[in-house]
Structures are given as C-alpha cells and as structure tokens.
Design a protein around this motif. Structure first.
Motif, mmCIF file in Angstrom:
data_model
loop_
_atom_site.group_PDB
_atom_site.id
_atom_site.type_symbol
_atom_site.label_atom_id
_atom_site.label_comp_id
_atom_site.label_asym_id
_atom_site.label_seq_id
_atom_site.Cartn_x
_atom_site.Cartn_y
_atom_site.Cartn_z
ATOM 1 N N ASN A 25 -2.804 11.118 0.872
ATOM 2 C CA ASN A 25 -1.284 10.756 0.913
ATOM 3 C C ASN A 25 -0.965 9.704 1.886
ATOM 4 O O ASN A 25 -0.272 9.439 2.002
ATOM 5 C CB ASN A 25 -0.321 11.856 0.547
ATOM 6 N N HIS A 26 -1.869 10.157 2.755
ATOM 7 C CA HIS A 26 -1.949 9.588 4.245
ATOM 8 C C HIS A 26 -2.011 8.139 3.781
ATOM 9 O O HIS A 26 -1.711 7.237 4.645
ATOM 10 C CB HIS A 26 -2.776 10.510 5.060
ATOM 11 N N LEU A 27 -3.771 7.842 3.160
ATOM 12 C CA LEU A 27 -3.837 6.802 2.890
ATOM 13 C C LEU A 27 -3.140 5.490 2.215
ATOM 14 O O LEU A 27 -3.260 4.823 2.010
ATOM 15 C CB LEU A 27 -5.574 6.715 3.210
ATOM 16 N N HIS A 28 -2.600 6.284 1.716
ATOM 17 C CA HIS A 28 -2.083 5.621 0.089
ATOM 18 C C HIS A 28 -2.606 5.428 -1.008
ATOM 19 O O HIS A 28 -2.778 3.931 -1.041
ATOM 20 C CB HIS A 28 -0.905 5.140 0.247
ATOM 21 N N TYR A 29 -4.005 5.646 -0.725
ATOM 22 C CA TYR A 29 -5.084 5.706 -2.064
ATOM 23 C C TYR A 29 -4.789 6.427 -3.391
ATOM 24 O O TYR A 29 -4.141 7.333 -3.621
ATOM 25 C CB TYR A 29 -6.235 6.251 -1.239
ATOM 26 N N ASP A 30 -5.428 5.268 -4.439
ATOM 27 C CA ASP A 30 -5.639 6.021 -5.407
ATOM 28 C C ASP A 30 -6.817 7.455 -5.256
ATOM 29 O O ASP A 30 -7.640 7.212 -4.403
ATOM 30 C CB ASP A 30 -6.058 5.105 -7.142
ATOM 31 N N VAL A 31 -6.960 8.101 -6.193
ATOM 32 C CA VAL A 31 -7.565 9.589 -6.346
ATOM 33 C C VAL A 31 -8.752 9.271 -7.906
ATOM 34 O O VAL A 31 -7.807 8.972 -8.607
ATOM 35 C CB VAL A 31 -7.285 10.706 -6.525
ATOM 36 N N TYR A 32 -10.113 9.323 -7.300
ATOM 37 C CA TYR A 32 -10.834 8.996 -8.842
ATOM 38 C C TYR A 32 -11.642 10.512 -8.923
ATOM 39 O O TYR A 32 -12.245 10.609 -7.519
ATOM 40 C CB TYR A 32 -11.961 8.293 -8.271
ATOM 41 N N VAL A 61 -3.368 9.608 -14.866
ATOM 42 C CA VAL A 61 -2.340 10.442 -15.280
ATOM 43 C C VAL A 61 -1.439 9.591 -13.058
ATOM 44 O O VAL A 61 -2.471 9.681 -12.270
ATOM 45 C CB VAL A 61 -1.830 11.504 -14.810
ATOM 46 N N PRO A 62 -0.480 9.504 -13.552
ATOM 47 C CA PRO A 62 0.725 9.350 -11.935
ATOM 48 C C PRO A 62 -0.181 10.592 -11.163
ATOM 49 O O PRO A 62 0.012 12.013 -10.906
ATOM 50 C CB PRO A 62 1.962 9.263 -12.470
ATOM 51 N N PHE A 63 -0.536 10.314 -9.785
ATOM 52 C CA PHE A 63 -0.333 11.461 -8.744
ATOM 53 C C PHE A 63 0.044 10.778 -8.233
ATOM 54 O O PHE A 63 1.294 10.969 -7.172
ATOM 55 C CB PHE A 63 -2.056 10.640 -8.009
ATOM 56 N N ARG A 64 0.780 12.713 -7.744
ATOM 57 C CA ARG A 64 2.080 13.575 -6.858
ATOM 58 C C ARG A 64 1.828 14.203 -6.612
ATOM 59 O O ARG A 64 3.017 15.033 -6.446
ATOM 60 C CB ARG A 64 3.307 13.191 -8.309
ATOM 61 N N ARG A 110 0.902 -0.786 0.030
ATOM 62 C CA ARG A 110 -0.092 0.136 -0.005
ATOM 63 C C ARG A 110 0.986 1.447 0.003
ATOM 64 O O ARG A 110 0.643 1.919 -1.191
ATOM 65 C CB ARG A 110 -1.273 -0.193 1.147
ATOM 66 N N SER A 111 1.677 1.210 1.006
ATOM 67 C CA SER A 111 2.854 2.522 0.677
ATOM 68 C C SER A 111 3.975 2.276 0.232
ATOM 69 O O SER A 111 4.576 4.010 -0.609
ATOM 70 C CB SER A 111 3.508 2.791 2.216
ATOM 71 N N SER A 112 4.252 2.130 -0.896
ATOM 72 C CA SER A 112 5.077 1.427 -2.377
ATOM 73 C C SER A 112 4.289 1.901 -2.761
ATOM 74 O O SER A 112 5.048 2.311 -4.537
ATOM 75 C CB SER A 112 6.103 0.212 -2.011
ATOM 76 N N ARG A 113 3.385 1.146 -3.098
ATOM 77 C CA ARG A 113 2.744 0.933 -5.375
ATOM 78 C C ARG A 113 2.869 2.306 -5.507
ATOM 79 O O ARG A 113 2.457 3.028 -4.758
ATOM 80 C CB ARG A 113 1.648 0.531 -4.721
ATOM 81 N N PRO A 114 2.634 2.801 -6.513
ATOM 82 C CA PRO A 114 2.124 3.671 -7.603
ATOM 83 C C PRO A 114 1.352 4.713 -7.826
ATOM 84 O O PRO A 114 0.208 3.284 -7.637
ATOM 85 C CB PRO A 114 2.853 3.391 -8.915
ATOM 86 N N ARG A 115 0.552 5.258 -7.580
ATOM 87 C CA ARG A 115 -0.991 6.103 -7.055
ATOM 88 C C ARG A 115 -1.594 6.554 -8.958
ATOM 89 O O ARG A 115 -0.212 7.194 -9.225
ATOM 90 C CB ARG A 115 -1.146 6.641 -6.234
ATOM 91 N N ARG A 116 -2.343 6.516 -8.897
ATOM 92 C CA ARG A 116 -3.513 7.541 -9.906
ATOM 93 C C ARG A 116 -3.761 8.278 -9.439
ATOM 94 O O ARG A 116 -4.781 7.759 -8.472
ATOM 95 C CB ARG A 116 -3.608 6.465 -10.955
#
Length: 518
Positions: A253-260, A188-191, A166-172
């Motif tokens: 960012n705190h939860l390490h979740y993707d954003v829709y 797109v990448p979420f940064r 959860r903490s290391s995977r790339p999020r979108r």
C-alpha cells in the motif's frame, strides 16, 4: 454596413478559390502562411499526438503523461477557482473512482515552470469522411527560452504523471495457477486496509523500513549507475501472529505496488518458476510465505560440516515428507537443484531472486516469510538476495499501547501501565493475541484492558517467556555469529534466566503496589 459586405465578399472569394485551386497549391499557400506566422510570433509550439505515426496504432506515452499531468493540474486549479471555462467529465463503466477531468477540445490551460508561463491546448479534429477523431495536445513556450525549458519541463511532467499513475491505478493481488496447467497468474482486486499507520510496530523499526522503501522506490538513477537489478529482498521471520502478512500489505500500500503471492507447491519445476517470473509486472511485491514449508532450503553443501547437517535435521523434523518425494533417496538427490527438473529447487529459487532471470523487469520487492529462520541456507540469506532481515516477535510495550488505543480508545490509563510492566517482566503475546483479547470486550474498554492484564499476568506467573529469552532465541543471527553458537549460549545461560525471572517478578509486584498508592 459597408465593411460587413466587404467581409462577406472576401469569404465568398476564398470559398470559390478553394473549390477552383488544386489541393497541392492550397497546401503550399497554407504552409507559407503558417511559416510567416511562426516567424513573427514570440512563441514556439510543440504538438503531442495521441498516436505515433499515421496508422494510429502505437500509443504515444507522452500523450498519456500529459493527460495525467493536466488532470492533476485541473484538480488543483478547480480548488482555486482558476479552472478553464469548459471541462470534460468522464467515468468508466463500473468504476468506483471519482470522475476524471480533462480539457475540452479546442480549450486551453495555463501552466508555469521556472518562472515562465506555458499554455496547453487540446485539439480534436474529425477526419474527413470518418467519425474517427485525432486528438493532440499543443504546448506553447516562449521562443527565447524554449531550448532550455523544454527538456526539464517534460522531465518534470513525466515524473509527476508517473507518481499520479502509481498512486491512483487499481492494484491487483495475483496467485499462480495449479500444477498441470500452463504457468500463469490469476488476480483479484487488492484492497487490504493495512498501512504503516495501523501497524503495531516499534517506532525505530517502522521508520527504518519506511526509509528503506522510499529510497528503493526513488532509486532508478542509483540502480542504473551501479549496474544493479532494480529489486530489493526482504526476509520477515517470527512466530505466527506477529504481523508478517500485515507488514507485506502495508508495504504494498505504501509503494502502490501489485502483489504476487507465489505458492511454490503449485510450481512443477524451475522452468515454470522462470515462466511465472517473466509474467510479473514492474512495480510489484512478489511474496513467498512460509518458504520453509514449501522448499528444501539447506542447499547442496554437504562439505560444510555439522552446521548444514544440523539445519537439515531441523527441517526434516519440522516438515513431513511429501508424497512427491516418496521412494527417493534424499541423500543421493542433488539438493542444490542442478539437474533436477521434477521440482523447484534451491538453485532455481536463487536464480529467481538473484540470477540472470531476476533482471527481467524492474522495481520489484521480493519478500520471504518464515517461522524458522535458522533452517535457511546462508546462501539464501546473504545481502543481494535477502537485503533486509526483519524480526517480528512478541508485542512490545509501545506496540501494545498502540493496539489498546486503536481497539478500545484508551491511552493514559493505570491498567495500561500495569500491562506494560508485565511485558517488561517477560510476558510474551503476539500482536494477534493482544488484538484478539481486546476485540472480545471492545464495547467495554476498561474490561478489555483488565482482560489483557490478566492474560499477561498469567503468562508471567506461568513463566511463559522472558525478556532475555526473546533476545537470545528470537534474534536474527548476524553474519558474524552462527545459529549454533547462539544456541550454545542459550544452553549455558539457562540457570541465569530463572534468577532474572524471580528478580523481575519481585520488582513488578513492588511497582504495582506503588501505582495503587499502597
């Protein structure tokens, strides 16, 4: 020398026997030898293959968990100089992350759990007449404790691997496709750099939000036990520039979740809305920003009297009629949305966040944002749909001090204390406005703070806002008090605000003079 010649003779004999004896007999002899070894050894062995079955098609999730867990263990052991003598380094093409570590084939790594020593060995066997490899992790446990140790250890391993993944995977960051095409998501990448450490929030609010998010992320057992869908609804409301979008990014960012980011104006009807929902991943934040501008939120409650009518009038004043609804009679439409397939309705949205379709997935946070919470239908605001209401308003004294320290590096400065005094006197600036004033003169910290003080002083002298006005007009109304009652109180207390404003201005002038030693 004689011993060496005897060994070579024995090896030659074994080679001859392997070529002469049938393969079935050789397999039986090998199995008998393995059984004899297993009965004499004090250890139990458990194999974790990379794929399930002999077809090598379905991946084994436990193998992936073991790989991630040992990767983290190798990082820790490398820091303590106790890593195995041979490791494998890998880095995917185009990856920006650090190279990953894994155990080289036919090497081992020790682990400990509940006072017992465990051993993981990585096996990689090449198939006969093929270049394909079959990879397996083998776990060695003490035989006397294997029955009691295996279950808790695998649970510990899977939990640690899940946290690492959860903490290391790339999020979108996802957004939905426009109307007229098949409902789908593009990403797109979420940064986004926002975190709770960088947010200018009051400490009590920050602590409460973090505690709620952590309890939700760790609540799998609770939600299963209570029979609730594993989701959480947030309503963020406040004026533009109060930090709603930044708070959403910090939550993700705190939860390490993707954003829709769901744009309702691009969704044709309720069926497309459901189709988009089932395409979202677990562990995601589903965001609908400025929902009051995207949907009629007053619901089909014509019999509820003046409160509903007032909300409908408010929405109509704030929103221009869309081209899709021209030529239709809004009073004759089913505002609640049952039976209307031409647009997204309140009924469809309620099904999206709290109906049967809301359980198509788990570990989801649904966030609505709005500038006008009073225009919402109470059916959308109740717990179970919008569980947590967060009002983000004007910048408070603590948040202002944090912004000054972060932007220009000043904390204990006399002008910062003066700025706090103006805020307590009723001057209102959103965090975005404060940040912009500081940003203009960030190379000259003292000048930046003086500009902020001048802006706050102008807003106090100009009568822009007051402390009680923020408390009365901006407060998210509770379930016991309706917006209409709160509005009545504001009208009755209008003349009292002017008196309070003059008293605060007098006290501010006195405190400013005392701080200068006059």
């Amino acid at each position: 020398m004689e011993l060496l010649s005897q060994m070579w003779s024995l090896l030659g004999l074994l080679t001859i026997l392997q070529n002469i004896l049938p393969s079935q007999l050789l397999a039986l002899l090998h199995s008998t030898w393995q059984s004899l070894q297993d009965s004499l050894t004090p250890y139990s062995y458990f194999d974790v293959p990379e794929f399930l079955g002999s077809s090598a098609v379905e991946p084994n999730d436990l193998y992936r968990h073991v790989h991630l867990y040992l990767h983290q263990s190798l990082i820790c052991s490398a820091a303590t100089s106790s890593a195995p003598p041979r490791l494998t380094l890998s880095l995917p093409c185009g990856s920006l992350a650090a190279p990953s570590l894994s155990i080289s084939p036919n090497h081992s790594l020790e682990d400990s759990f509940a006072g017992q020593r465990l051993l993981w060995t990585h096996h990689a066997d090449t198939l006969q007449d093929s270049l394909e490899e079959r990879r397996t992790y083998s776990l060695r446990l003490p035989k006397r404790a294997s029955a009691a140790l295996l279950g808790p250890y695998l649970a510990h391993l899977s939990g640690a691997a899940d946290h690492l993944e959860r903490s290391s995977r790339p999020r979108r960051l996802f957004t939905n496709s426009p109307r007229g095409v098949t409902p789908s998501w593009f990403s797109v990448p979420f940064r986004h750099p926002a975190t709770f450490a960088t947010l200018a929030l009051e400490p009590a609010m920050k602590v409460s939000i973090l505690a709620d998010l952590d309890a939700f992320a760790d609540g799998r057992e609770f939600y299963c036990r209570t029979g609730r869908a594993w989701k959480r609804g947030y309503l963020l409301h406040g004026p533009p520039g109060s930090g709603k979008s930044s708070l959403i990014a910090a939550m993700a960012n705190h939860l390490h979740y993707d954003v829709y980011d769901l744009e309702l104006t691009r969704v044709a009807n309720n069926s497309d809305l459901r189709s988009l929902l089932i395409q979202t991943n677990n562990r995601s934040v589903i965001v609908i920003e400025d929902i009051d501008c995207s949907l009629d939120l007053t619901g089909d409650r014509r019999g509820t009297g003046k409160s509903t009518a007032a909300r409908m009038r408010t929405v109509r004043r704030r929103r221009q009629p869309s081209l899709d609804n021209e030529g239709t009679d809004s009073e004759d439409d089913d505002v609640g949305g049952r039976g209307n397939d031409g647009r997204v309705t309140l009924s469809g949205l309620l099904n999206f966040i709290d109906g049967l379709w809301s359980c198509c997935g788990e570990e989801r946070v649904i966030v609505f944002t709005t500038n006008y919470v009073e225009a919402f239908d109470p059916a959308l605001l109740r717990p179970g749909r919008m569980d947590v209401h967060v009002r983000l308003g004007a910048c408070g004294a603590h948040a202002m001090r944090e912004l000054v320290e972060r932007y220009v590096g000043l904390r204990d400065h006399e002008m910062v204390a003066v700025a706090e005094g103006f805020i307590r006197a009723g001057a209102e600036m959103t965090p975005a406005e404060v940040a912009e004033v500081l940003l203009r003169d960030r190379e000259e910290p003292e000048e930046a703070v003086r500009s902020l003080v001048a802006e706050l002083r102008a807003r106090v002298v100009g009568g822009v806002g007051s402390e009680e006005e923020e408390e009365e007009s901006g407060r998210a109304w509770s379930w016991e008090e309706s917006p209409e009652k709160a509005g009545g109180k504001r009208r009755r207390a209008g003349w009292e605000k002017k008196v309070r404003f003059l008293r605060r201005l007098r006290s501010l002038t006195k405190s400013d003079a005392e701080s200068r030693g006059v």
